[in-house]
Design an enzyme around this catalytic site. Structure first.
Site, mmCIF file in Angstrom:
data_model
loop_
_atom_site.group_PDB
_atom_site.id
_atom_site.type_symbol
_atom_site.label_atom_id
_atom_site.label_comp_id
_atom_site.label_asym_id
_atom_site.label_seq_id
_atom_site.Cartn_x
_atom_site.Cartn_y
_atom_site.Cartn_z
ATOM 1 N N ARG A 150 31.942 66.015 5.741
ATOM 2 C CA ARG A 150 32.824 66.495 6.824
ATOM 3 C C ARG A 150 33.310 67.912 6.524
ATOM 4 N NH1 ARG A 150 34.989 61.489 10.018
ATOM 5 N NH2 ARG A 150 33.000 61.338 11.044
ATOM 6 N N LYS A 197 30.606 47.985 1.760
ATOM 7 C CA LYS A 197 31.748 47.082 1.946
ATOM 8 C C LYS A 197 33.063 47.834 1.733
ATOM 9 C CE LYS A 197 33.367 46.991 -2.068
ATOM 10 N NZ LYS A 197 34.370 46.830 -2.975
ATOM 11 N N HIS A 227 26.784 45.705 -4.184
ATOM 12 C CA HIS A 227 26.007 46.187 -5.324
ATOM 13 C C HIS A 227 25.877 45.146 -6.441
ATOM 14 C CE1 HIS A 227 29.871 47.338 -7.204
ATOM 15 N NE2 HIS A 227 29.211 47.365 -8.353
ATOM 16 N N LYS A 275 22.501 43.923 -9.494
ATOM 17 C CA LYS A 275 22.566 43.919 -10.964
ATOM 18 C C LYS A 275 21.482 42.996 -11.496
ATOM 19 C CE LYS A 275 27.533 44.787 -11.230
ATOM 20 N NZ LYS A 275 27.870 45.925 -12.067
ATOM 21 N N GLU A 331 38.405 44.044 -15.108
ATOM 22 C CA GLU A 331 38.193 45.484 -15.300
ATOM 23 C C GLU A 331 39.329 46.038 -16.148
ATOM 24 O OE1 GLU A 331 36.366 47.608 -11.754
ATOM 25 O OE2 GLU A 331 37.760 46.234 -10.813
ATOM 26 N N ASP A 365 38.844 43.825 -1.997
ATOM 27 C CA ASP A 365 37.993 44.778 -2.718
ATOM 28 C C ASP A 365 36.937 44.051 -3.557
ATOM 29 O OD1 ASP A 365 37.309 47.428 -3.658
ATOM 30 O OD2 ASP A 365 38.257 46.904 -5.564
ATOM 31 N N HIS A 368 32.024 40.622 -3.965
ATOM 32 C CA HIS A 368 31.309 40.431 -5.240
ATOM 33 C C HIS A 368 31.445 39.001 -5.788
ATOM 34 C CE1 HIS A 368 30.918 44.639 -4.875
ATOM 35 N NE2 HIS A 368 32.008 45.005 -5.519
ATOM 36 N N LYS A 373 42.431 44.289 -12.206
ATOM 37 C CA LYS A 373 42.323 45.611 -12.827
ATOM 38 C C LYS A 373 43.301 45.671 -14.000
ATOM 39 C CE LYS A 373 40.434 48.198 -8.995
ATOM 40 N NZ LYS A 373 39.052 48.421 -9.417
HETATM 41 C C1 BG6 Z 1 33.622 48.117 -6.338
HETATM 42 C C2 BG6 Z 1 35.122 48.061 -6.148
HETATM 43 O O1 BG6 Z 1 32.977 47.489 -5.266
HETATM 44 O O2 BG6 Z 1 33.272 47.465 -7.540
HETATM 45 C C3 BG6 Z 1 35.826 48.704 -7.336
HETATM 46 O O3 BG6 Z 1 35.478 48.753 -4.965
HETATM 47 C C4 BG6 Z 1 35.352 48.083 -8.632
HETATM 48 O O4 BG6 Z 1 37.238 48.584 -7.221
HETATM 49 C C5 BG6 Z 1 33.820 48.064 -8.694
HETATM 50 O O5 BG6 Z 1 35.876 48.849 -9.695
HETATM 51 C C6 BG6 Z 1 33.339 47.281 -9.899
HETATM 52 O O6 BG6 Z 1 31.942 47.443 -10.008
HETATM 53 P P1 BG6 Z 1 31.199 47.302 -11.420
HETATM 54 O O7 BG6 Z 1 29.753 47.416 -11.079
HETATM 55 O O8 BG6 Z 1 31.710 48.414 -12.269
HETATM 56 O O9 BG6 Z 1 31.582 45.960 -11.948
#
Ligand code: BG6
Length: 487
Positions: free
Chosen positions: A54, A152, A182, A186, A220, A239, A244, A343
């Site tokens: 943008r 997402k 994602h 993996k 995390e 999130d 996931h 987190k």
């Molecule tokens: C993302 C989240 O989809 O996945 C993040 O938005 C998170 O908040 C991340 O940190 C974790 O991904 P990975 O691959 O590092 O486990």
């Protein structure tokens, strides 16, 4: 795609157009992923990447920055020629909101390679999807070969997710839509299917009769970092859990599909999501815990609280959530499934633990350990599968026991570099293989379950504050004699 059609495998020439092309995800994950596939010579066809921004317009400076991001992940830094060769195919375009003129320029540009497929990657907040999709459609940029990749979270509830879906589906057919998660890219997550469906050993015991409980943890150590705005409107439930963790749960709990065909797999996954027991005002109190990190320390480093990180002192957004879930079907009747993510935990790790039931009869009454096996599937940071079993400690004079883990470390068995999740997924988009992408009904089913939580969570569950650098709350929802697996 019909059930008997073969899975598409061919990589044909493509133009990848990334909306939000100058964003963090694009610079850190999407573009380096295409680079790796190019450097490994998996992409041998012609292609271009257009990063849509943008605001940015200095292409030279942008490419310099991209080069640095690509190099971050390379062991052999002496890769200049390949990177430069790759970057020749990358361009930057500035396109403002509803800027139809620039879309016409984009069309003129893409029409030069009319025979290529155009892949539009929406790496922007989902609030912007409708506007981009409509403008693409009005500018006649969508044809039968086009594809769209959606990041997402898709919306913030069922209603907004449906509204986005209606607009996207009016422009693209379901086989052209790739809803990315994602985690499904993996390697270790894909290996879950192989572990379950290519081995005789586990599948026979993979049910409520033999399994006491299942724990899925994605912990995390980082906090919200620079994503305060996004995160404070999202929270851990949307999130991480909505996508996931639910996807991991689907792979662990689904019935064996009849083939690897994308719809055969997605049909089984959707059944799991549809069988998740919904929460109500009462059940949420005992089965859901939400938390937020406060100040703390990890590895001698002092850490701020969430409120300090986002610089807003009245936020109730959860940075941790733990849920005791149930799947109401024949296979999983009454098997608790504990899901947990947060987190600023003590360490970063993701794993799935399958706790088997105790044996029906114990002929070793002197054992201090329960006669119980445990399968630990460690997804990250190190990829490993461990089967914990009791063993006799060598020595005379009766039986003494020790739980021993049979370990399979992927790094020992497969020496090569593990491809990143986005590498696999982007190649699958180009090939048109939807196996690892969410279908519309999967997303709906996930939202319905999540809404049964969001409806009551803030009112009915207190926000538990936990110190940064600890494992957080969550013990409240565990059954007696159950502990979180924290390592
Ligand atoms: C993302 C989240 O989809 O996945 C993040 O938005 C998170 O908040 C991340 O940190 C974790 O991904 P990975 O691959 O590092 O486990």
């Amino acid at each position: 795609m019909s059930f008997r059609q073969s899975i598409p495998n061919e990589i044909t020439p493509f133009n990848l157009v990334i909306f939000g092309g100058d964003g963090d995800l694009s610079k850190r994950k999407i573009i380096p992923a295409v680079f790796h596939r190019f450097a490994d010579k998996q992409i041998k066809v012609d292609f271009t990447i257009r990063c849509i921004s943008r605001s940015l317009s200095d292409e030279k400076a942008f490419k310099k920055m991209l080069k640095e991001f690509i190099q971050l992940d390379l062991k052999d830094k002496d890769n200049d020629k390949v990177i430069d060769d790759f970057l020749k195919r990358v361009g930057l375009m500035t396109i403002g909101k509803n800027d139809t003129e620039s879309y016409s320029e984009l069309k003129a540009d893409l029409d030069k390679t009319e025979e290529y497929q155009n892949v539009y990657y929406f790496s922007v907040p989902s609030g912007a999807f409708s506007e981009i999709c409509n403008t693409l459609k009005d500018s006649k940029l969508i044809n039968a070969k086009s594809k769209v990749v959606l990041e997402k979270p898709l919306g913030h509830d069922l209603k907004s997710s449906r509204a986005i879906n209606d607009i996207i589906s009016a422009a693209f057919k379901e086989e052209q839509i790739f809803r990315i998660d994602h985690y499904l890219g993996k390697e270790t997550v894909q290996n879950l299917m192989v572990l379950r469906f290519a081995n005789h050993l586990f599948e026979r015991a993979w049910n409520a009769e033999n399994i006491k409980d299942i724990q899925i943890t994605v912990a995390e150590s980082l906090g919200v970092e620079k994503r305060a705005g996004y995160y404070d409107n999202t929270g851990a439930l949307l999130d991480m859990m909505q996508n996931h963790l639910l996807q991991l749960l689907c792979l662990i709990a689904m019935e064996p599909p009849s083939s690897l065909n994308p719809d055969a797999i997605r049909n089984e996954k959707v059944k799991v999501l549809q069988s998740l027991r919904l929460f109500d005002k009462e059940s949420i109190k005992k089965n859901v815990v939400r938390g937020q990190y406060t100040r703390g320390a990890n590895d001698g480093q002092k850490l701020n609280s969430y409120l300090e990180d986002i610089k807003q002192y009245n936020s109730e957004t959860e940075t941790f959530v733990a849920i005791k879930a149930h799947i109401d079907n024949w296979r999983w009747k009454n098997t608790p499934i504990y899901l947990r993510t947060g987190k600023r935990m003590k360490r970063r790790y993701s794993d799935i633990v399958i706790n088997f039931k105790e044996l029906p009869h114990n002929i070793f009454p002197e054992s201090k350990h329960p006669l119980q096996n445990k399968l630990i599937i460690r997804l990250q940071p190190e990829e490993r599968i461990e089967l914990v079993q009791l063993s006799k400690i060598p020595g005379p004079g009766g039986y003494r026991f020790k739980p021993i883990a049979l370990k399979l470390d992927f790094i020992d068995s497969f020496q090569d570099r593990m491809p990143g999740a986005y590498e696999r997924l982007i190649i699958d988009v180009i090939r048109g293989n939807q196996t690892l992408f969410m279908r519309h009904d999967e997303l709906e089913a996930a939202w319905i379950w999540i809404e049964s939580i969001t409806k009551y969570m803030k009112k009915e569950t207190p926000l538990s504050l936990y110190e940064s650098g600890t494992w957080g709350p969550g013990d409240e929802i565990l059954d007696e004699n159950t502990k979180w697996q924290t390592k």
